[in-house]
Design an enzyme around this catalytic site. Structure first.
Site, PDB file in Angstrom:
ATOM      1  N   GLN A  94       0.812  -1.212   0.000  1.00  0.00           N
ATOM      2  CA  GLN A  94       0.000   0.000   0.000  1.00  0.00           C
ATOM      3  C   GLN A  94       0.848   1.267   0.000  1.00  0.00           C
ATOM      4  O   GLN A  94       0.307   2.375   0.034  1.00  0.00           O
ATOM      5  CB  GLN A  94      -0.924  -0.008   1.225  1.00  0.00           C
ATOM      6  CG  GLN A  94      -1.918  -1.154   1.227  1.00  0.00           C
ATOM      7  CD  GLN A  94      -2.655  -1.288   2.551  1.00  0.00           C
ATOM      8  OE1 GLN A  94      -2.503  -0.476   3.458  1.00  0.00           O
ATOM      9  NE2 GLN A  94      -3.466  -2.330   2.666  1.00  0.00           N
ATOM     10  N   HIS A 159      -0.897  -0.210   5.688  1.00  0.00           N
ATOM     11  CA  HIS A 159      -1.335   0.753   6.700  1.00  0.00           C
ATOM     12  C   HIS A 159      -0.374   1.924   6.891  1.00  0.00           C
ATOM     13  O   HIS A 159       0.163   2.153   7.960  1.00  0.00           O
ATOM     14  CB  HIS A 159      -1.593   0.041   8.030  1.00  0.00           C
ATOM     15  CG  HIS A 159      -2.613  -1.037   7.951  1.00  0.00           C
ATOM     16  ND1 HIS A 159      -2.969  -1.808   9.034  1.00  0.00           N
ATOM     17  CD2 HIS A 159      -3.365  -1.491   6.913  1.00  0.00           C
ATOM     18  CE1 HIS A 159      -3.890  -2.689   8.677  1.00  0.00           C
ATOM     19  NE2 HIS A 159      -4.140  -2.513   7.380  1.00  0.00           N
ATOM     20  N   GLU A 251     -14.664   2.895  10.543  1.00  0.00           N
ATOM     21  CA  GLU A 251     -15.137   3.942  11.442  1.00  0.00           C
ATOM     22  C   GLU A 251     -15.061   5.329  10.824  1.00  0.00           C
ATOM     23  O   GLU A 251     -14.170   5.631  10.036  1.00  0.00           O
ATOM     24  CB  GLU A 251     -14.308   3.951  12.729  1.00  0.00           C
ATOM     25  CG  GLU A 251     -14.422   2.693  13.557  1.00  0.00           C
ATOM     26  CD  GLU A 251     -13.610   2.754  14.840  1.00  0.00           C
ATOM     27  OE1 GLU A 251     -13.697   1.801  15.635  1.00  0.00           O
ATOM     28  OE2 GLU A 251     -12.883   3.746  15.055  1.00  0.00           O
ATOM     29  N   TYR A 272      -9.620 -11.481  10.663  1.00  0.00           N
ATOM     30  CA  TYR A 272     -10.000 -12.111   9.408  1.00  0.00           C
ATOM     31  C   TYR A 272     -10.222 -13.617   9.552  1.00  0.00           C
ATOM     32  O   TYR A 272     -10.851 -14.230   8.699  1.00  0.00           O
ATOM     33  CB  TYR A 272      -8.943 -11.808   8.339  1.00  0.00           C
ATOM     34  CG  TYR A 272      -8.905 -10.348   7.969  1.00  0.00           C
ATOM     35  CD1 TYR A 272      -9.942  -9.769   7.243  1.00  0.00           C
ATOM     36  CD2 TYR A 272      -7.846  -9.535   8.373  1.00  0.00           C
ATOM     37  CE1 TYR A 272      -9.922  -8.414   6.928  1.00  0.00           C
ATOM     38  CE2 TYR A 272      -7.816  -8.177   8.046  1.00  0.00           C
ATOM     39  CZ  TYR A 272      -8.857  -7.628   7.335  1.00  0.00           C
ATOM     40  OH  TYR A 272      -8.847  -6.292   7.020  1.00  0.00           O
TER      41      TYR A 272
END
Length: 376
Positions: A94, A159, A251, A272
């Site tokens: 990412q 992340h 959220e 998961y």
């Protein structure tokens, strides 16, 4: 609170003027029906490779980041060109060249801000914030300098966060993911899993909540976040983020200074493999989300709408979904949701409002930037 249902590659900007990379798109509009009536969605910039962030210059042209390390300048009536002078990025997983932000005083300063995954020692990488001046012809970054680099982020590819927004007092807010090391989101000695607040020059504001606390990183504004990939300031000047949960529990959070948002101690999701996360959904001293999704929608970019183009959406939060391929239009008064879903909204990575009040978004799946307006 309300619920809604391989070695890393390092990429460096080239030092020479880039050629034109993308031709102008011949704009054709698609009419999309929604619960709030029809909207028109028009492709404005095509041929993009994993676009991540979009920001507008005063003339209405756009700066667009691509995760592999390219920064593009899409001019209003002409071609899209590659901007040179970008930082070296850790383009793995990412990570890469992530967000771009144009401040309110750009017309005077020509300053822009970028977030990216910066190579660190030992094969690690961490979220960084840089500033530079955009050249007068809009083709190069000049005087690029890091304003902030997080504590060593780790070697995992997930992340990073990482949005950058300008606060009403010209402070800069940046979101930082916990880099896949969840327990560090509760550790104030590192930047993992936090939002940070900086002065415009990268220095630390004296009123940050952890300034002077032994061992704490003074840049931290809030902590206990998992991976906030959306952020914006609302009309009242409040700082909001949207962040990925695990399996469920994405959220929307109203961020206040010094607040602990609980990850990974509390969560509305699960691991998961189906096992519980942490200690449950609530714990004293840890904030509850204003809104959450279960199942997860994989939320990304976020923008509060001024109501200029869509009066009924004034003050509403528009959030892109990477998983279910739509834009959520959320009413903060009750967190009811209208979904804008079409062939164009394939893996929405960013949402932004243009100077004329129209809503723009980036589709990773289509490799394009789109403009959304009311039907005539």
């Amino acid at each position: 609170m309300k619920r809604s249902v391989l070695a890393p590659r390092f990429v460096r900007g080239c030092a020479l003027l880039s050629a034109v990379v993308i031709a102008p798109v011949f704009a054709t509009a698609a009419v999309v029906e929604t619960d709030d009536g029809p909207v028109e969605i028009t492709e404005m910039v095509g041929g993009l490779t994993e676009p991540w962030g979009i920001a507008f210059l005063p003339d209405g042209s756009q700066l667009i980041t691509e995760r592999d390390g390219r920064l593009l300048h899409a001019t209003v009536d002409g071609p899209t060109v590659e901007v040179t002078g970008v930082p070296e990025v850790w383009a793995e997983g990412q990570g890469g060249l992530l967000d771009v932000m144009v401040p309110a005083d750009f017309a005077e300063t020509r300053e822009v801000f970028l977030t990216y995954s910066k190579p660190q020692d030992g094969g690690e990488a961490g979220t960084a914030l840089a500033s530079a001046r955009l050249s007068d012809n809009g083709t190069a970054l000049e005087g690029l300098a890091d304003l902030f680099v997080m504590t060593p982020g780790g070697s995992r590819g997930q992340h990073f966060g990482s949005r950058v927004v300008e606060g009403p007092d010209a402070h800069l807010f940046v979101t930082i993911g916990e880099r896949g090391n969840r327990d560090l989101a509760q550790d104030l000695t590192v930047h993992n899993g936090t939002t940070i607040r900086l002065n415009r020059d990268g220095s630390v504001p004296e009123d940050n909540p952890f300034v002077g606390q032994e061992g704490a990183q003074p840049e931290i504004w809030s902590y206990g976040h998992r991976n906030a990939q959306g952020a914006d300031i609302d009309a009242e000047g409040r700082f909001w983020v949207v962040e990925h949960g695990a399996q469920g529990g994405d959220e929307v959070n109203l961020v206040e200074p010094g607040v602990n948002f609980g990850w990974p101690v509390i969560s509305y999701g699960q691991n998961y493999n189906g096992t519980p996360i942490g200690e449950g959904q609530t714990k004293e001293g840890m904030a509850q989300p204003a809104h959450y999704w279960d199942p997860s929608i994989a939320p990304s970019g976020m923008a509060f709408h001024s109501g200029t183009a869509f009066p009924d959406w004034e003050g509403h939060a528009l959030v892109g979904s990477l998983k279910f391929n739509y834009i959520a239009v959320l009413d903060p008064s009750d967190w009811s949701e209208v979904q804008i879903e079409s062939d164009e909204t394939l893996r929405v990575r960013d949402v932004a409002e243009a100077p004329d009040g129209s809503v723009w978004f980036l589709s990773v799946g289509n490799g394009a930037a789109y403009r959304m307006t009311p039907t005539e």
